[in-house]
Design a protein around this motif. Structure first.
Motif, PDB file in Angstrom:
ATOM      1  N   ILE A  90       0.857  -1.189   0.000  1.00  0.00           N
ATOM      2  CA  ILE A  90       0.000   0.000   0.000  1.00  0.00           C
ATOM      3  C   ILE A  90       0.892   1.239   0.000  1.00  0.00           C
ATOM      4  O   ILE A  90       1.812   1.340   0.818  1.00  0.00           O
ATOM      5  CB  ILE A  90      -0.919   0.002   1.244  1.00  0.00           C
ATOM      6  CG1 ILE A  90      -1.765  -1.288   1.268  1.00  0.00           C
ATOM      7  CG2 ILE A  90      -1.814   1.244   1.254  1.00  0.00           C
ATOM      8  CD1 ILE A  90      -2.537  -1.501   2.553  1.00  0.00           C
ATOM      9  N   TYR A  91       0.624   2.162  -0.927  1.00  0.00           N
ATOM     10  CA  TYR A  91       1.508   3.329  -1.054  1.00  0.00           C
ATOM     11  C   TYR A  91       0.812   4.500  -1.733  1.00  0.00           C
ATOM     12  O   TYR A  91      -0.286   4.363  -2.266  1.00  0.00           O
ATOM     13  CB  TYR A  91       2.791   2.956  -1.803  1.00  0.00           C
ATOM     14  CG  TYR A  91       2.572   2.456  -3.219  1.00  0.00           C
ATOM     15  CD1 TYR A  91       2.771   3.288  -4.316  1.00  0.00           C
ATOM     16  CD2 TYR A  91       2.197   1.141  -3.460  1.00  0.00           C
ATOM     17  CE1 TYR A  91       2.589   2.830  -5.605  1.00  0.00           C
ATOM     18  CE2 TYR A  91       2.018   0.674  -4.753  1.00  0.00           C
ATOM     19  CZ  TYR A  91       2.212   1.517  -5.818  1.00  0.00           C
ATOM     20  OH  TYR A  91       2.022   1.059  -7.099  1.00  0.00           O
ATOM     21  N   ASP A  92       1.488   5.649  -1.708  1.00  0.00           N
ATOM     22  CA  ASP A  92       0.968   6.898  -2.255  1.00  0.00           C
ATOM     23  C   ASP A  92       1.137   6.960  -3.775  1.00  0.00           C
ATOM     24  O   ASP A  92       2.034   6.342  -4.331  1.00  0.00           O
ATOM     25  CB  ASP A  92       1.714   8.081  -1.623  1.00  0.00           C
ATOM     26  CG  ASP A  92       3.209   8.032  -1.911  1.00  0.00           C
ATOM     27  OD1 ASP A  92       3.708   8.908  -2.650  1.00  0.00           O
ATOM     28  OD2 ASP A  92       3.897   7.117  -1.405  1.00  0.00           O
ATOM     29  N   ASP A  93       0.238   7.719  -4.421  1.00  0.00           N
ATOM     30  CA  ASP A  93       0.319   7.895  -5.873  1.00  0.00           C
ATOM     31  C   ASP A  93      -0.067   9.330  -6.223  1.00  0.00           C
ATOM     32  O   ASP A  93      -1.184   9.766  -5.933  1.00  0.00           O
ATOM     33  CB  ASP A  93      -0.624   6.906  -6.565  1.00  0.00           C
ATOM     34  CG  ASP A  93      -0.432   6.870  -8.076  1.00  0.00           C
ATOM     35  OD1 ASP A  93      -0.138   7.927  -8.682  1.00  0.00           O
ATOM     36  OD2 ASP A  93      -0.584   5.796  -8.667  1.00  0.00           O
ATOM     37  N   ILE A  94       0.862  10.063  -6.853  1.00  0.00           N
ATOM     38  CA  ILE A  94       0.600  11.467  -7.206  1.00  0.00           C
ATOM     39  C   ILE A  94      -0.227  11.606  -8.478  1.00  0.00           C
ATOM     40  O   ILE A  94      -0.654  12.705  -8.817  1.00  0.00           O
ATOM     41  CB  ILE A  94       1.904  12.297  -7.361  1.00  0.00           C
ATOM     42  CG1 ILE A  94       2.775  11.717  -8.467  1.00  0.00           C
ATOM     43  CG2 ILE A  94       2.645  12.411  -6.045  1.00  0.00           C
ATOM     44  CD1 ILE A  94       3.892  12.653  -8.911  1.00  0.00           C
ATOM     45  N   SER A  95      -0.491  10.495  -9.188  1.00  0.00           N
ATOM     46  CA  SER A  95      -1.293  10.599 -10.411  1.00  0.00           C
ATOM     47  C   SER A  95      -2.786  10.409 -10.133  1.00  0.00           C
ATOM     48  O   SER A  95      -3.599  10.493 -11.041  1.00  0.00           O
ATOM     49  CB  SER A  95      -0.813   9.585 -11.459  1.00  0.00           C
ATOM     50  OG  SER A  95      -1.099   8.271 -11.033  1.00  0.00           O
ATOM     51  N   LEU A  96      -3.140  10.159  -8.873  1.00  0.00           N
ATOM     52  CA  LEU A  96      -4.546   9.981  -8.497  1.00  0.00           C
ATOM     53  C   LEU A  96      -5.002  11.156  -7.640  1.00  0.00           C
ATOM     54  O   LEU A  96      -4.232  11.702  -6.858  1.00  0.00           O
ATOM     55  CB  LEU A  96      -4.727   8.682  -7.691  1.00  0.00           C
ATOM     56  CG  LEU A  96      -4.416   7.369  -8.401  1.00  0.00           C
ATOM     57  CD1 LEU A  96      -4.463   6.217  -7.402  1.00  0.00           C
ATOM     58  CD2 LEU A  96      -5.393   7.121  -9.536  1.00  0.00           C
ATOM     59  N   ASP A  97      -6.285  11.484  -7.760  1.00  0.00           N
ATOM     60  CA  ASP A  97      -6.856  12.533  -6.916  1.00  0.00           C
ATOM     61  C   ASP A  97      -6.753  12.128  -5.446  1.00  0.00           C
ATOM     62  O   ASP A  97      -6.711  10.935  -5.117  1.00  0.00           O
ATOM     63  CB  ASP A  97      -8.329  12.766  -7.275  1.00  0.00           C
ATOM     64  CG  ASP A  97      -8.495  13.457  -8.621  1.00  0.00           C
ATOM     65  OD1 ASP A  97      -7.507  14.026  -9.134  1.00  0.00           O
ATOM     66  OD2 ASP A  97      -9.614  13.414  -9.167  1.00  0.00           O
ATOM     67  N   GLU A 136      -2.068  15.573  -7.531  1.00  0.00           N
ATOM     68  CA  GLU A 136      -0.986  15.926  -8.451  1.00  0.00           C
ATOM     69  C   GLU A 136      -0.119  17.042  -7.882  1.00  0.00           C
ATOM     70  O   GLU A 136      -0.615  17.958  -7.232  1.00  0.00           O
ATOM     71  CB  GLU A 136      -1.610  16.374  -9.782  1.00  0.00           C
ATOM     72  CG  GLU A 136      -0.646  16.395 -10.921  1.00  0.00           C
ATOM     73  CD  GLU A 136      -1.335  16.737 -12.235  1.00  0.00           C
ATOM     74  OE1 GLU A 136      -0.609  17.013 -13.200  1.00  0.00           O
ATOM     75  OE2 GLU A 136      -2.577  16.732 -12.299  1.00  0.00           O
ATOM     76  N   LYS A 137       1.158  16.944  -8.153  1.00  0.00           N
ATOM     77  CA  LYS A 137       2.118  17.971  -7.722  1.00  0.00           C
ATOM     78  C   LYS A 137       1.820  19.275  -8.474  1.00  0.00           C
ATOM     79  O   LYS A 137       1.695  19.280  -9.694  1.00  0.00           O
ATOM     80  CB  LYS A 137       3.538  17.478  -8.048  1.00  0.00           C
ATOM     81  CG  LYS A 137       4.625  18.511  -7.842  1.00  0.00           C
ATOM     82  CD  LYS A 137       5.970  17.974  -8.271  1.00  0.00           C
ATOM     83  CE  LYS A 137       6.216  18.013  -9.746  1.00  0.00           C
ATOM     84  NZ  LYS A 137       6.329  19.341 -10.333  1.00  0.00           N
ATOM     85  N   PRO A 138       1.694  20.370  -7.743  1.00  0.00           N
ATOM     86  CA  PRO A 138       1.483  21.657  -8.419  1.00  0.00           C
ATOM     87  C   PRO A 138       2.686  22.003  -9.317  1.00  0.00           C
ATOM     88  O   PRO A 138       3.814  21.605  -9.017  1.00  0.00           O
ATOM     89  CB  PRO A 138       1.378  22.660  -7.265  1.00  0.00           C
ATOM     90  CG  PRO A 138       1.055  21.838  -6.059  1.00  0.00           C
ATOM     91  CD  PRO A 138       1.702  20.509  -6.290  1.00  0.00           C
TER      92      PRO A 138
END
Length: 194
Positions: A90-97, A136-138
């Motif tokens: 289980i981990y973080d994803d910057i491509s998902l809201d 998403e990263k600004p």
């Protein structure tokens, strides 16, 4: 036994950051299922318990994110785990809201260094995973600064809802229902009406 590993960075300075959502989910599961994640095995904090009638080992690697695979390889070898059927990451994803889930049975690292290291150490990309969106990263933001930053109050509430969905998805995956979990959670969740 099923290993459920949440990715993150040890030490207090990383607590509650976007990159530590894996640790946050492990903490939430530990709390809900009365599992103490205070044992040590190799380079990980672990806790043994039961979720939905299934024996589980909750894991928080202590190697820092980019070396997560070294910690997991030790545990997979020690407990003789079949990665394809008895490991869940289980981990973080910057491509998902923020708070959205995406469940996969296998796949590339997608730019995530923790997953890249796990694939390199296990020698396979075939293992189930739950990605939790952190947004998403600004533009003009440094990626490291973004993932090591904290959530706003509003985003924290969305993450809590995402953690609830992750809990339910974990139960489905432990019951061998990963396809059903993918069908249920791999779609955009509409924000709750105000």
């Amino acid at each position: 036994m099923f290993i459920i590993a949440g990715l993150g960075n040890p030490t207090l300075q990383y607590e509650g950051t976007r990159h530590n959502v894996g640790f946050d989910v492990i903490d939430m599961l530990a709390d809900r299922y009365n599992i103490s994640v205070d044992g040590r095995k190799g380079r990980a904090l672990i806790g043994k318990g039961m979720i939905g009638g299934q024996k589980v080992l909750l894991v928080k690697p202590q190697t820092y994110m980019n070396l997560s695979g070294e910690s997991l390889r030790e545990l997979v070898n020690y407990y003789k785990i079949d990665e394809e059927h008895e490991l869940l990451v289980i981990y973080d994803d910057i491509s998902l809201d923020v708070g959205q889930l995406r469940i996969r049975k296998k796949g590339s690292a997608g730019g995530h260094n923790g997953i890249k290291n796990i694939i390199a150490n296990l020698g396979t990309d075939v293992f189930p995973r739950i990605k939790i969106g952190v947004g998403e990263k600004p533009k003009k933001y440094d990626l490291a600064d973004y993932v090591l930053g904290h959530f706003s109050k509003e985003d924290r509430e969305l993450m809590e809802e995402g953690y609830d969905r992750a809990d339910h998805a974990v139960g489905m995956i432990l019951n061998g229902e990963i396809e059903a979990a993918m069908n249920q959670y791999n779609r955009k969740v509409k924000p709750k009406e105000a």
